[in-house]
Design a protein around this motif. Structure first.
Motif, PDB file in Angstrom:
ATOM      1  N   ASP A   1      39.472  -4.908 -62.458  1.00 13.16           N
ATOM      2  CA  ASP A   1      38.078  -4.744 -62.035  1.00 13.16           C
ATOM      3  C   ASP A   1      37.395  -6.105 -62.037  1.00 13.16           C
ATOM      4  O   ASP A   1      37.398  -6.808 -63.051  1.00 13.16           O
ATOM      5  N   LYS A   2      36.797  -6.468 -60.910  1.00 11.38           N
ATOM      6  CA  LYS A   2      36.244  -7.805 -60.745  1.00 11.38           C
ATOM      7  C   LYS A   2      35.031  -8.074 -61.627  1.00 11.38           C
ATOM      8  O   LYS A   2      34.704  -9.240 -61.877  1.00 11.38           O
ATOM      9  N   ASP A   3      34.348  -7.024 -62.114  1.00  9.10           N
ATOM     10  CA  ASP A   3      33.095  -7.232 -62.843  1.00  9.10           C
ATOM     11  C   ASP A   3      33.282  -7.328 -64.360  1.00  9.10           C
ATOM     12  O   ASP A   3      32.307  -7.351 -65.100  1.00  9.10           O
ATOM     13  N   VAL A   4      34.536  -7.367 -64.821  1.00  9.25           N
ATOM     14  CA  VAL A   4      34.775  -7.532 -66.255  1.00  9.25           C
ATOM     15  C   VAL A   4      35.507  -8.847 -66.476  1.00  9.25           C
ATOM     16  O   VAL A   4      35.848  -9.553 -65.525  1.00  9.25           O
ATOM     17  N   PHE A   5      35.732  -9.181 -67.740  1.00 11.59           N
ATOM     18  CA  PHE A   5      36.344 -10.464 -68.064  1.00 11.59           C
ATOM     19  C   PHE A   5      37.866 -10.335 -68.025  1.00 11.59           C
ATOM     20  O   PHE A   5      38.492  -9.790 -68.927  1.00 11.59           O
ATOM     21  N   ASN A   6      38.461 -10.868 -66.973  1.00  7.55           N
ATOM     22  CA  ASN A   6      39.908 -10.846 -66.796  1.00  7.55           C
ATOM     23  C   ASN A   6      40.472 -12.227 -67.072  1.00  7.55           C
ATOM     24  O   ASN A   6      39.930 -13.231 -66.628  1.00  7.55           O
ATOM     25  N   ARG A   7      41.572 -12.276 -67.803  1.00  8.81           N
ATOM     26  CA  ARG A   7      42.201 -13.570 -68.088  1.00  8.81           C
ATOM     27  C   ARG A   7      43.663 -13.333 -68.436  1.00  8.81           C
ATOM     28  O   ARG A   7      44.077 -12.212 -68.759  1.00  8.81           O
ATOM     29  N   ILE A   8      44.440 -14.397 -68.371  1.00 11.91           N
ATOM     30  CA  ILE A   8      45.838 -14.353 -68.752  1.00 11.91           C
ATOM     31  C   ILE A   8      46.007 -15.301 -69.930  1.00 11.91           C
ATOM     32  O   ILE A   8      45.495 -16.427 -69.910  1.00 11.91           O
ATOM     33  N   GLU A   9      46.661 -14.828 -70.997  1.00 11.08           N
ATOM     34  CA  GLU A   9      46.752 -15.593 -72.242  1.00 11.08           C
ATOM     35  C   GLU A   9      48.205 -15.711 -72.700  1.00 11.08           C
ATOM     36  O   GLU A   9      48.946 -14.718 -72.706  1.00 11.08           O
ATOM     37  N   TYR A  10      48.568 -16.908 -73.125  1.00 19.45           N
ATOM     38  CA  TYR A  10      49.924 -17.161 -73.598  1.00 19.45           C
ATOM     39  C   TYR A  10      50.068 -16.675 -75.032  1.00 19.45           C
ATOM     40  O   TYR A  10      49.244 -16.980 -75.895  1.00 19.45           O
ATOM     41  N   GLN A  11      51.147 -15.928 -75.280  1.00 17.84           N
ATOM     42  CA  GLN A  11      51.375 -15.341 -76.599  1.00 17.84           C
ATOM     43  C   GLN A  11      52.541 -15.992 -77.339  1.00 17.84           C
ATOM     44  O   GLN A  11      52.880 -15.584 -78.451  1.00 17.84           O
ATOM     45  N   GLY A  12      53.139 -17.018 -76.730  1.00 16.78           N
ATOM     46  CA  GLY A  12      54.347 -17.591 -77.309  1.00 16.78           C
ATOM     47  C   GLY A  12      55.587 -16.881 -76.783  1.00 16.78           C
ATOM     48  O   GLY A  12      55.510 -15.831 -76.126  1.00 16.78           O
ATOM     49  N   ASN A  13      56.746 -17.468 -77.041  1.00 17.98           N
ATOM     50  CA  ASN A  13      58.020 -16.859 -76.645  1.00 17.98           C
ATOM     51  C   ASN A  13      58.056 -16.563 -75.147  1.00 17.98           C
ATOM     52  O   ASN A  13      58.565 -15.522 -74.713  1.00 17.98           O
ATOM     53  N   GLU A  14      57.475 -17.472 -74.327  1.00 17.98           N
ATOM     54  CA  GLU A  14      57.474 -17.357 -72.864  1.00 17.98           C
ATOM     55  C   GLU A  14      56.779 -16.095 -72.364  1.00 17.98           C
ATOM     56  O   GLU A  14      57.032 -15.626 -71.249  1.00 17.98           O
ATOM     57  N   THR A  15      55.867 -15.540 -73.146  1.00 15.92           N
ATOM     58  CA  THR A  15      55.213 -14.270 -72.808  1.00 15.92           C
ATOM     59  C   THR A  15      53.720 -14.465 -72.569  1.00 15.92           C
ATOM     60  O   THR A  15      53.043 -15.148 -73.344  1.00 15.92           O
ATOM     61  N   TRP A  16      53.206 -13.862 -71.494  1.00 13.08           N
ATOM     62  CA  TRP A  16      51.788 -13.931 -71.136  1.00 13.08           C
ATOM     63  C   TRP A  16      51.223 -12.521 -71.048  1.00 13.08           C
ATOM     64  O   TRP A  16      51.850 -11.622 -70.486  1.00 13.08           O
ATOM     65  N   TYR A  17      50.004 -12.329 -71.601  1.00 15.39           N
ATOM     66  CA  TYR A  17      49.306 -11.055 -71.505  1.00 15.39           C
ATOM     67  C   TYR A  17      48.206 -11.161 -70.443  1.00 15.39           C
ATOM     68  O   TYR A  17      47.447 -12.138 -70.423  1.00 15.39           O
ATOM     69  N   LEU A  18      48.119 -10.154 -69.588  1.00 12.10           N
ATOM     70  CA  LEU A  18      46.987 -10.021 -68.684  1.00 12.10           C
ATOM     71  C   LEU A  18      45.994  -9.077 -69.340  1.00 12.10           C
ATOM     72  O   LEU A  18      46.287  -7.894 -69.543  1.00 12.10           O
ATOM     73  N   LEU A  19      44.826  -9.623 -69.695  1.00 16.92           N
ATOM     74  CA  LEU A  19      43.818  -8.871 -70.451  1.00 16.92           C
ATOM     75  C   LEU A  19      42.580  -8.662 -69.598  1.00 16.92           C
ATOM     76  O   LEU A  19      42.128  -9.573 -68.886  1.00 16.92           O
ATOM     77  N   SER A  20      42.027  -7.456 -69.683  1.00 17.55           N
ATOM     78  CA  SER A  20      40.805  -7.113 -68.965  1.00 17.55           C
ATOM     79  C   SER A  20      39.831  -6.554 -69.987  1.00 17.55           C
ATOM     80  O   SER A  20      40.016  -5.441 -70.491  1.00 17.55           O
ATOM     81  N   ASP A  21      38.807  -7.362 -70.316  1.00 17.83           N
ATOM     82  CA  ASP A  21      37.977  -7.079 -71.485  1.00 17.83           C
ATOM     83  C   ASP A  21      38.908  -6.887 -72.691  1.00 17.83           C
ATOM     84  O   ASP A  21      39.663  -7.773 -73.018  1.00 17.83           O
ATOM     85  N   ASP A  22      38.901  -5.726 -73.329  1.00 16.86           N
ATOM     86  CA  ASP A  22      39.728  -5.526 -74.525  1.00 16.86           C
ATOM     87  C   ASP A  22      41.056  -4.824 -74.231  1.00 16.86           C
ATOM     88  O   ASP A  22      41.792  -4.480 -75.164  1.00 16.86           O
ATOM     89  N   GLU A  23      41.353  -4.592 -72.960  1.00 19.99           N
ATOM     90  CA  GLU A  23      42.566  -3.854 -72.616  1.00 19.99           C
ATOM     91  C   GLU A  23      43.681  -4.801 -72.174  1.00 19.99           C
ATOM     92  O   GLU A  23      43.447  -5.773 -71.449  1.00 19.99           O
ATOM     93  N   LEU A  24      44.895  -4.489 -72.575  1.00 15.19           N
ATOM     94  CA  LEU A  24      46.093  -5.181 -72.104  1.00 15.19           C
ATOM     95  C   LEU A  24      46.630  -4.386 -70.917  1.00 15.19           C
ATOM     96  O   LEU A  24      47.016  -3.222 -71.061  1.00 15.19           O
ATOM     97  N   ILE A  25      46.661  -5.006 -69.717  1.00 11.24           N
ATOM     98  CA  ILE A  25      47.018  -4.226 -68.530  1.00 11.24           C
ATOM     99  C   ILE A  25      48.301  -4.706 -67.844  1.00 11.24           C
ATOM    100  O   ILE A  25      48.779  -4.050 -66.925  1.00 11.24           O
ATOM    101  N   ASP A  26      48.867  -5.843 -68.268  1.00 14.24           N
ATOM    102  CA  ASP A  26      50.160  -6.252 -67.736  1.00 14.24           C
ATOM    103  C   ASP A  26      50.731  -7.367 -68.612  1.00 14.24           C
ATOM    104  O   ASP A  26      49.987  -8.034 -69.347  1.00 14.24           O
TER     105      ASP A  26
END
Length: 490
Positions: free
Chosen positions: A317-342
Motif C-alpha cells: 500500500d503506497k500510503d504506509v511506510f514501506n521499506r526493505i531491511e537487512y537482517q543478516g545472513n544474506e536475508t532482507w525483510y520487506l516491511l509495511s508499517d509493522d507487517e512483514l510481507i515478503d
C-alpha cells in the motif's frame, strides 16, 4: 466452347468476413502507437558512455558492505518527499491515513494528500503496463513500482566515493556527456569542464518490480527540485520554456549484484534507454557487476524492465511506510508499517550504485551556482505556472477560457500531465496490444470483475511475521522521521 468461371458468391463473402479480424488485429496493434505518446525522434542521439569495469572487485565489495551496514531502504515515495511538494492541489488525508486519488500520497512532512513527486511516471506506467506491456490492475502495478532507494547528498564528499570520480577514463567519458548537453560535440581540450557531484544513491530492486521509464530531475538556473515539485520539472523540460537555462548533468549507474564468476543479473531487470528520443526504439542492456553506464538522465528517458517477470509481488500500500531491511545472513525483510510481507535473499536483488552531478564550464560558473543555491534565487511558482498557462494557450493545449484563476490547481496539474508528460509507448516491440486495458477498471468494480480473467490483480496481503524471526531493531538518527521508527523492538 470455353466457359468462364465466376467466383463463388459464398467464397467472396467468406473472404470479406475473414479480413475483418485481421483488420481489427492490425488496428489494435498499431493505432495506440499512432495516437498515444511522445513520438519525437532526434536527428542526433543523446550521448551515452559505457565503462565495462568502472568498479573494481574491491570497489564492489566495499560498496556492498556499505549497503549491508545501511540496512534500511525506503521506497521512492519517501525519497521524493523533499523541497516544494505541490502547486496547491492538496486534499485532506482520510481518517485511515490514505488518499482518495490513486496518484496522490501523504508524506510524513505534510498533513495533506498531493500528487506524488513522480506522478508522471506512475500514470504512464499504469496506462502502458511498463516496458513488457503487462496487463495488470492499477493496484498490482503500483505494488510493482515501489523500488527501494536511499539518497546521500553528503556522500559525494566521502574520500572513498570521490576517488571513483577521479578515474581518467571516467573523466574523459563524463566530459563527452557534459559537452553533448552544451551542444559542443567533437574535439576538445581535456579538463575543460567542471563536474560537481550532487548526490549518490543506492537502489535495490526486488523480484517482480519495475523502475518505470522516467527522466531524472532536471536542474535549471532558477528552477530545481528544492523550488518545485519533481513532476513540474519535467513539465518545464517538455515545454522547452527554459531550454537555455538547463544545466547539463551526468548520471552514472554501476552495478553491485552478482558475483565475480557470474556478473550478470540474469532474471530480467534490463536497463532500458532512448538515445534517439521517445519516438525511436529503446536500447536494452543486461546489468553487469562493476559496469557503469553514463548519460544525462535529465534529457535521456530511461528505466528498468521488470525483475523476475512472473513473480507475484506482495500487496504494498503506497500510503504506509514501506521499506526493505537487512537482517543478516544474506536475508532482507520487506516491511509495511509493522507487517512483514515478503522475504528475499541478497542474490534476489538488482543492486545499483547511482550518482549524479552537474556540468559547469569552469570554477567561476560553479561558484555562481553555489551562490545561486545559497540565495535561493528561484523563479516563483506562480510565475512559472502562468508561463506554462500562456504556453498551453499559445499551442492549443488549453482553451483560452481556462486559466489559473478559474481552475482548481488539481485540474490545472492534470492538464500539464496530459499535454506534456507523455513518455513513449515503449511496449510496441514487447506486447501485441501496447495499452494496459486493465487500467480501465480503476474505480469500476463491475469492469474489474469482467476483465478479471484477462488481468493480473495483486495478491491478498498476508502478514508473515509469525513465520519468521522478528525484524531487528533499527534507528537512524538524523535521517528523517521515518528513519527513526522502530528504535525499539517492533
Amino acid at each position: 466452347m470455353k466457359v468462364s468461371k465466376s467466383k463463388s458468391p459464398i467464397f467472396s463473402t467468406s473472404l470479406k468476413w475473414a479480413t475483418i479480424p485481421i483488420f481489427f488485429a492490425v488496428l489494435l496493434r498499431y493505432a495506440p502507437g499512432y495516437f498515444y505518446g511522445n513520438k519525437r525522434v532526434l536527428e542526433k542521439p543523446i550521448a551515452y558512455e559505457i565503462i565495462d569495469d568502472f568498479l573494481s572487485e574491491s570497489d564492489v565489495l566495499d560498496l556492498r558492505e556499505w549497503v549491508f551496514n545501511e540496512r534500511r531502504f525506503a521506497t521512492v515515495i519517501d525519497a521524493a518527499a523533499r523541497g516544494v511538494q505541490s502547486i496547491g492541489e492538496d486534499e485532506p488525508i482520510k481518517p485511515d491515513g490514505t488518499c482518495d486519488d490513486m496518484t496522490f500520497t501523504a508524506s510524513p512532512s505534510s498533513p495533506t494528500c498531493k500528487f506524488t513527486g513522480r506522478s508522471d511516471i506512475a500514470q504512464h506506467f499504469v496506462k502502458t503496463g511498463g516496458h513488457r506491456g503487462m496487463k495488470e490492475t492499477p493496484d498490482k502495478l503500483i505494488s510493482s513500482t515501489l523500488s527501494f532507494i536511499n539518497y546521500y547528498p553528503d556522500k559525494v564528499n566521502d574520500p572513498a566515493i570521490k576517488k571513483l570520480f577521479e578515474n581518467k577514463e571516467y573523466l574523459k567519458k563524463v566530459g563527452n556527456i557534459c559537452h553533448d548537453g552544451w551542444g559542443t560535440r567533437g574535439p576538445r581540450k581535456e579538463g575543460d569542464f567542471i563536474f560537481r557531484p550532487t548526490q549518490v544513491n543506492i537502489v535495490l530492486v526486488p523480484p517482480g518490480q519495475d523502475l518505470p521509464l522516467h527522466q531524472d530531475n532536471q536542474w535549471y538556473w532558477g528552477i530545481n527540485q528544492l523550488s518545485q515539485p519533481d513532476w513540474l520539472l519535467h513539465t518545464v523540460q517538455e515545454s522547452g520554456l527554459y531550454k537555455d537555462k538547463m544545466i547539463p548533468q551526468a548520471q552514472g549507474v554501476a552495478y553491485l549484484h552478482g558475483t565475480k564468476e557470474k556478473p550478470y543479473y540474469e532474471n530480467g531487470g534490463e536497463y532500458v534507454f532512448f538515445p534517439y528520443g521517445p519516438g525511436a526504439d529503446a536500447m536494452e542492456l543486461k546489468p553487469k557487476r562493476g559496469q557503469a553506464i553514463l548519460m544525462d538522465g535529465g534529457r535521456m528517458i530511461h528505466g528498468v524492465a521488470r525483475t523476475a517477470p512472473g513473480y507475484q509481488v506482495a500487496a504494498i500500500d503506497k500510503d504506509v511506510f514501506n521499506r526493505i531491511e537487512y537482517q543478516g545472513n544474506e536475508t532482507w525483510y520487506l516491511l509495511s508499517d509493522d507487517e512483514l510481507i515478503d522475504v528475499f535473499k541478497t542474490s534476489d536483488l538488482r543492486m545499483t550504485f547511482v550518482w549524479r552531478g552537474l556540468c559547469f564550464h569552469d570554477e567561476a560558473e560553479k561558484a555562481k551556482f553555489e551562490q545561486h543555491l545559497k540565495d535561493e534565487d528561484y523563479v516563483p511558482q506562480y510565475t512559472l505556472l502562468k508561463q506554462l498557462e500562456e504556453h498551453m494557450h499559445e499551442t492549443g493545449r488549453l482553451p483560452k477560457s481556462k486559466n489559473l484563476e478559474n481552475m482548481p490547481r488539481k485540474e490545472f496539474a492534470q492538464y500539464l500531465f496530459s499535454k506534456y508528460l507523455q513518455y513513449p509507448l515503449d511496449t510496441m516491440n514487447t506486447a501485441w496490444f501496447p495499452i494496459n486495458y486493465c487500467a480501465a477498471s480503476l474505480g469500476k468494480p463491475w469492469l474489474k470483475a469482467l476483465l478479471s480473467p484477462f488481468c493480473v490483480d495483486r495478491k491478498e496481503r498476508i502478514d508473515l511475521s509469525d513465520q519468521y524471526p522478528p525484524a531487528k531493531e533499527f534507528c537512524a538518527e538524523g535521517r528523517g522521521e521515518r528513519y527513526q521508527t522502530n528504535c525499539n523492538k517492533m
